[in-house]
Design a protein around this motif. Sequence first.
Motif, PDB file in Angstrom:
ATOM      1  N   ALA A 130      -2.752  32.857  18.217  1.00 32.49           N
ATOM      2  CA  ALA A 130      -3.113  34.213  17.772  1.00 32.49           C
ATOM      3  C   ALA A 130      -1.957  34.810  16.984  1.00 32.49           C
ATOM      4  O   ALA A 130      -0.792  34.430  17.178  1.00 32.49           O
ATOM      5  CB  ALA A 130      -3.455  35.096  18.972  1.00 32.49           C
ATOM      6  N   TYR A 131      -2.284  35.778  16.096  1.00 34.09           N
ATOM      7  CA  TYR A 131      -1.268  36.403  15.234  1.00 34.09           C
ATOM      8  C   TYR A 131      -1.523  37.903  15.153  1.00 34.09           C
ATOM      9  O   TYR A 131      -2.662  38.366  15.227  1.00 34.09           O
ATOM     10  CB  TYR A 131      -1.318  35.803  13.819  1.00 34.09           C
ATOM     11  N   ASP A 132      -0.410  38.637  14.984  1.00 35.82           N
ATOM     12  CA  ASP A 132      -0.541  40.074  14.730  1.00 35.82           C
ATOM     13  C   ASP A 132      -0.384  40.339  13.245  1.00 35.82           C
ATOM     14  O   ASP A 132      -0.301  39.400  12.435  1.00 35.82           O
ATOM     15  CB  ASP A 132       0.473  40.877  15.566  1.00 35.82           C
ATOM     16  N   ALA A 133      -0.331  41.624  12.861  1.00 34.32           N
ATOM     17  CA  ALA A 133      -0.269  41.987  11.440  1.00 34.32           C
ATOM     18  C   ALA A 133       1.019  41.517  10.772  1.00 34.32           C
ATOM     19  O   ALA A 133       1.065  41.363   9.552  1.00 34.32           O
ATOM     20  CB  ALA A 133      -0.422  43.494  11.285  1.00 34.32           C
ATOM     21  N   LYS A 134       2.075  41.288  11.547  1.00 39.02           N
ATOM     22  CA  LYS A 134       3.345  40.819  10.996  1.00 39.02           C
ATOM     23  C   LYS A 134       3.459  39.306  11.012  1.00 39.02           C
ATOM     24  O   LYS A 134       4.535  38.758  10.796  1.00 39.02           O
ATOM     25  CB  LYS A 134       4.507  41.444  11.776  1.00 39.02           C
ATOM     26  N   LYS A 135       2.351  38.607  11.289  1.00 41.38           N
ATOM     27  CA  LYS A 135       2.289  37.141  11.333  1.00 41.38           C
ATOM     28  C   LYS A 135       3.104  36.547  12.480  1.00 41.38           C
ATOM     29  O   LYS A 135       3.496  35.379  12.419  1.00 41.38           O
ATOM     30  CB  LYS A 135       2.757  36.538   9.997  1.00 41.38           C
ATOM     31  N   VAL A 136       3.345  37.322  13.535  1.00 41.94           N
ATOM     32  CA  VAL A 136       4.004  36.799  14.731  1.00 41.94           C
ATOM     33  C   VAL A 136       2.992  35.946  15.489  1.00 41.94           C
ATOM     34  O   VAL A 136       1.852  36.362  15.707  1.00 41.94           O
ATOM     35  CB  VAL A 136       4.530  37.940  15.620  1.00 41.94           C
ATOM     36  N   GLU A 137       3.415  34.756  15.902  1.00 40.18           N
ATOM     37  CA  GLU A 137       2.501  33.809  16.554  1.00 40.18           C
ATOM     38  C   GLU A 137       2.584  33.925  18.072  1.00 40.18           C
ATOM     39  O   GLU A 137       3.670  34.038  18.641  1.00 40.18           O
ATOM     40  CB  GLU A 137       2.857  32.381  16.126  1.00 40.18           C
ATOM     41  N   TYR A 138       1.407  33.882  18.729  1.00 38.59           N
ATOM     42  CA  TYR A 138       1.321  33.951  20.182  1.00 38.59           C
ATOM     43  C   TYR A 138       0.516  32.758  20.700  1.00 38.59           C
ATOM     44  O   TYR A 138      -0.479  32.361  20.091  1.00 38.59           O
ATOM     45  CB  TYR A 138       0.660  35.265  20.625  1.00 38.59           C
ATOM     46  N   SER A 139       0.957  32.221  21.844  1.00 35.43           N
ATOM     47  CA  SER A 139       0.287  31.085  22.475  1.00 35.43           C
ATOM     48  C   SER A 139      -0.599  31.559  23.625  1.00 35.43           C
ATOM     49  O   SER A 139      -0.407  32.650  24.173  1.00 35.43           O
ATOM     50  CB  SER A 139       1.315  30.078  23.011  1.00 35.43           C
ATOM     51  N   VAL A 140      -1.563  30.713  23.968  1.00 33.74           N
ATOM     52  CA  VAL A 140      -2.479  31.015  25.066  1.00 33.74           C
ATOM     53  C   VAL A 140      -1.738  30.919  26.400  1.00 33.74           C
ATOM     54  O   VAL A 140      -0.877  30.054  26.601  1.00 33.74           O
ATOM     55  CB  VAL A 140      -3.664  30.034  25.037  1.00 33.74           C
ATOM     56  N   ASP A 141      -2.082  31.812  27.325  1.00 29.85           N
ATOM     57  CA  ASP A 141      -1.591  31.742  28.711  1.00 29.85           C
ATOM     58  C   ASP A 141      -2.674  31.025  29.522  1.00 29.85           C
ATOM     59  O   ASP A 141      -3.638  31.644  29.996  1.00 29.85           O
ATOM     60  CB  ASP A 141      -1.324  33.150  29.257  1.00 29.85           C
ATOM     61  N   SER A 142      -2.527  29.701  29.655  1.00 28.95           N
ATOM     62  CA  SER A 142      -3.566  28.901  30.304  1.00 28.95           C
ATOM     63  C   SER A 142      -3.722  29.227  31.785  1.00 28.95           C
ATOM     64  O   SER A 142      -4.841  29.186  32.325  1.00 28.95           O
ATOM     65  CB  SER A 142      -3.268  27.401  30.136  1.00 28.95           C
ATOM     66  N   SER A 143      -2.632  29.569  32.456  1.00 29.59           N
ATOM     67  CA  SER A 143      -2.735  29.891  33.890  1.00 29.59           C
ATOM     68  C   SER A 143      -3.500  31.193  34.096  1.00 29.59           C
ATOM     69  O   SER A 143      -4.331  31.304  35.011  1.00 29.59           O
ATOM     70  CB  SER A 143      -1.338  29.982  34.517  1.00 29.59           C
ATOM     71  N   ALA A 144      -3.263  32.190  33.248  1.00 25.72           N
ATOM     72  CA  ALA A 144      -4.011  33.444  33.350  1.00 25.72           C
ATOM     73  C   ALA A 144      -5.474  33.228  32.975  1.00 25.72           C
ATOM     74  O   ALA A 144      -6.370  33.901  33.508  1.00 25.72           O
ATOM     75  CB  ALA A 144      -3.385  34.500  32.451  1.00 25.72           C
ATOM     76  N   ALA A 145      -5.744  32.261  32.071  1.00 29.18           N
ATOM     77  CA  ALA A 145      -7.121  31.993  31.656  1.00 29.18           C
ATOM     78  C   ALA A 145      -7.959  31.463  32.813  1.00 29.18           C
ATOM     79  O   ALA A 145      -9.182  31.670  32.834  1.00 29.18           O
ATOM     80  CB  ALA A 145      -7.130  31.007  30.498  1.00 29.18           C
TER      81      ALA A 145
END
Length: 216
Positions: free
Chosen positions: A148-163
Motif C-alpha cells: 500500500a502507498y500514501d500520497a507521498k509514495k511511502v510504501e507499507y507492508s501487510v500485517d499478516s498477524s493482525a489479518a
Amino acid sequence: MTYPQNPATPSGWVPPTPMPALAKKRKWPWIVGGLVGLMLIGCVGAVTSGGADTAEPADGSQAAMTAEGPAAVAPKKTEKAKDDTPGLNQPAADGDFQFTVTGVKCGVSRVGTSLLGQAAQGQFCLISVQVKNIGKEAQTFLDSAQKAYDAKKVEYSVDSSAAIYANGDQQILFAEINPGNTVKGKLVFDVPDGTKLTSLDLHDSPFSGGIRVSLK
C-alpha cells in the motif's frame, strides 16, 4: 538714295538668332515626364519595401516574432492524459489473479476481540478485496506480496498477524484458489495515525509485475 549707317550699331555686328518657339515648348514635357518618373520609382520602392516587411518567412520566424508582441496568442493547452488506473469496485488483473477492491476502512485501533486480538501501533487500515483465479491451475494467494502507498509514495507492508484476527472465518491468507473460484477477505496495514492510503500494488505472486489500484 544712300542712308547713313546707325552710329549706335557697331560695324560687323550680327544679331543673335531667336530661339524657336517650338524648342521652348518642348522643355516642359521633359521636365514633367522626369518628375512623374521619379514619383513612380518612389512608389514602387515603397510598395516593395512594405511587401518585404509583411511577408511571412518560410522558416516560421514570423510566428516567433508575433509571440513576443503584445497581441501574442497564448499556446493551446494540451489535454490532460486520461488516468487508466482502476479504482474501487473495478476488476484489475495481475497474472492469474483478478482483484476487485470493494472497500477501505482506516482509523481502526484494534482487530479481533477484547480477549483475543491485536492492537495497532498507529492505526489499522482494512482493505476489503475479492481475489479470483482467472488462470488454468490452482494458485496460492499471499497477502504478504501486497503493498500500500500514501500520497507521498511511502510504501507499507501487510500485517499478516493482525489479518488473522481481522478476517475471522473469511481467511484469504495462504489460501489456495482453484481456477474460476473467488475468495474474499481483508488486507490489514498498520500505518501511522492520520495516514491516508491512496493506492495498492496487488500481485499474484511476490515476483509478478503487479497492478496498481487507486483508493481515491
